[in-house]
Design a protein around this motif. Structure first.
Motif, short mmCIF file in Angstrom:
data_model
loop_
_atom_site.label_atom_id
_atom_site.label_comp_id
_atom_site.label_asym_id
_atom_site.label_seq_id
_atom_site.Cartn_x
_atom_site.Cartn_y
_atom_site.Cartn_z
N CYS A 1 50.26 -22.94 -24.56
CA CYS A 1 50.35 -21.51 -24.85
C CYS A 1 51.50 -21.28 -25.83
O CYS A 1 51.51 -21.87 -26.91
N MET A 2 52.49 -20.47 -25.49
CA MET A 2 53.61 -20.25 -26.41
C MET A 2 54.34 -21.56 -26.70
O MET A 2 54.92 -21.73 -27.78
N GLY A 3 54.30 -22.50 -25.75
CA GLY A 3 54.93 -23.79 -25.97
C GLY A 3 54.22 -24.63 -27.01
O GLY A 3 54.84 -25.46 -27.68
N GLY A 4 52.91 -24.41 -27.16
CA GLY A 4 52.17 -25.11 -28.21
C GLY A 4 52.62 -24.66 -29.58
O GLY A 4 52.72 -25.45 -30.52
N ARG A 5 52.89 -23.37 -29.72
CA ARG A 5 53.44 -22.84 -30.96
C ARG A 5 54.83 -23.41 -31.20
O ARG A 5 55.16 -23.85 -32.31
N THR A 6 55.65 -23.43 -30.15
CA THR A 6 57.00 -23.97 -30.29
C THR A 6 56.97 -25.42 -30.75
O THR A 6 57.76 -25.83 -31.61
N SER A 7 56.06 -26.20 -30.20
CA SER A 7 55.96 -27.61 -30.57
C SER A 7 55.78 -27.77 -32.07
O SER A 7 56.43 -28.61 -32.71
N LEU A 8 54.90 -26.96 -32.67
CA LEU A 8 54.65 -27.07 -34.11
C LEU A 8 55.77 -26.46 -34.93
O LEU A 8 56.12 -26.96 -36.01
N VAL A 9 56.36 -25.36 -34.45
CA VAL A 9 57.51 -24.79 -35.15
C VAL A 9 58.65 -25.81 -35.23
O VAL A 9 59.26 -26.01 -36.29
N VAL A 10 58.92 -26.48 -34.13
CA VAL A 10 59.99 -27.47 -34.11
C VAL A 10 59.67 -28.64 -35.04
O VAL A 10 60.56 -29.14 -35.75
N ALA A 11 58.41 -29.04 -35.09
CA ALA A 11 58.02 -30.13 -36.00
C ALA A 11 58.29 -29.76 -37.45
O ALA A 11 58.63 -30.63 -38.28
#
Length: 246
Positions: free
Chosen positions: A128-138
């Motif tokens: 969910c929001m963590g999936g977005r965070t994962s790509l933002v951090v990448a």
């Protein structure tokens, strides 16, 4: 090996975390697992241990730590109760891309300092929001991320200036995205936008749409949890991280 509870000091305070590792001597590649809108809770400790048993040291942070002590969320009712919806949406919105990147540096530094963890580049995964965070951090901390997953992540390719697809040319990690059918937070059109951005940037990537609802992988979200889709994502994660992290 039992999951340990610890804290990580950031520029804005103290973030509670758990770290799950396999049995054995190690060290193992590190992965940060970003939780969904309900943040860190027992189901994510269980999920972290499941991933750890594949051969990784898995860190789960409380992404809302800046709010201090807060009542836990029940995602089965949080979005249908007006007061709880307001509270969860406010806390979700408080985790900006800048803060995601700042926290990620602290999380990666912590992993690098642990004797259980090998290497200086890590995996990220999130829901969910963590999936977005994962790509933002990448995209924001590319030198520290070797492999990034997003599982029923929302907001991956939108008009928002913080949308992860706008960071495609900064990403050096391999990317795997597991979307859900009929998910308003990640539509077929948004998947196409993300696909085009990653392809144009030369990012190694896979984007798949699972025949399941948003939230399919997290078992305490009872209305949408889908055991078959969840197992598919575990199989994909085992393969993806095995190939990219070793």
């Amino acid at each position: 090996m039992p999951t340990i509870t610890d804290t990580i000091t950031t520029g804005d305070g103290t973030c509670p975390v758990t770290l799950a590792t396999p049995d054995g001597e190690g060290p193992w590649p590190g992965v940060v697992m970003y939780p969904d809108a309900g943040s860190r809770r027992p189901v994510f400790d269980e999920m972290a241990q499941k991933l750890a048993d594949y051969g990784y040291a898995v860190l789960v942070p409380d992404v809302y730590y800046r709010h201090g002590q807060y009542a836990p969320f029940d995602l089965n009712t949080a979005f249908s109760d007006p007061e709880e919806r307001t509270r969860v949406m406010s806390m979700m919105g408080s985790v900006t891309p800048d803060l995601m990147a700042e926290d990620a540096v602290a999380f990666f530094d912590y992993l690098e300092s642990r004797s259980e963890v090998s290497g200086t580049a890590f995996g990220t995964t999130g829901y969910c929001m963590g999936g977005r965070t994962s790509l933002v951090v990448a995209g924001r901390v590319p030198e520290r991320v070797a492999a990034a997953m997003s599982v029923h992540g929302g907001g991956l390719a939108t008009d928002d200036p913080g949308s992860p697809h706008l960071l495609a040319d900064q990403i050096s990690a391999a990317v795997y995205v597991a979307g859900a059918e009929n998910d308003g937070s990640f539509t077929a059109e948004q998947a196409e936008t993300l696909e085009k951005a990653l392809t144009a940037a030369g990012v190694e990537h896979t984007i798949e749409t699972y025949p399941a609802a948003h939230g399919f992988a997290v078992s305490d979200h009872q209305a949408v949890y889908d055991p078959a889709a969840a197992q598919r994502h575990w199989d994909a994660m085992e393969h993806f991280f095995g190939a990219k992290l070793g």
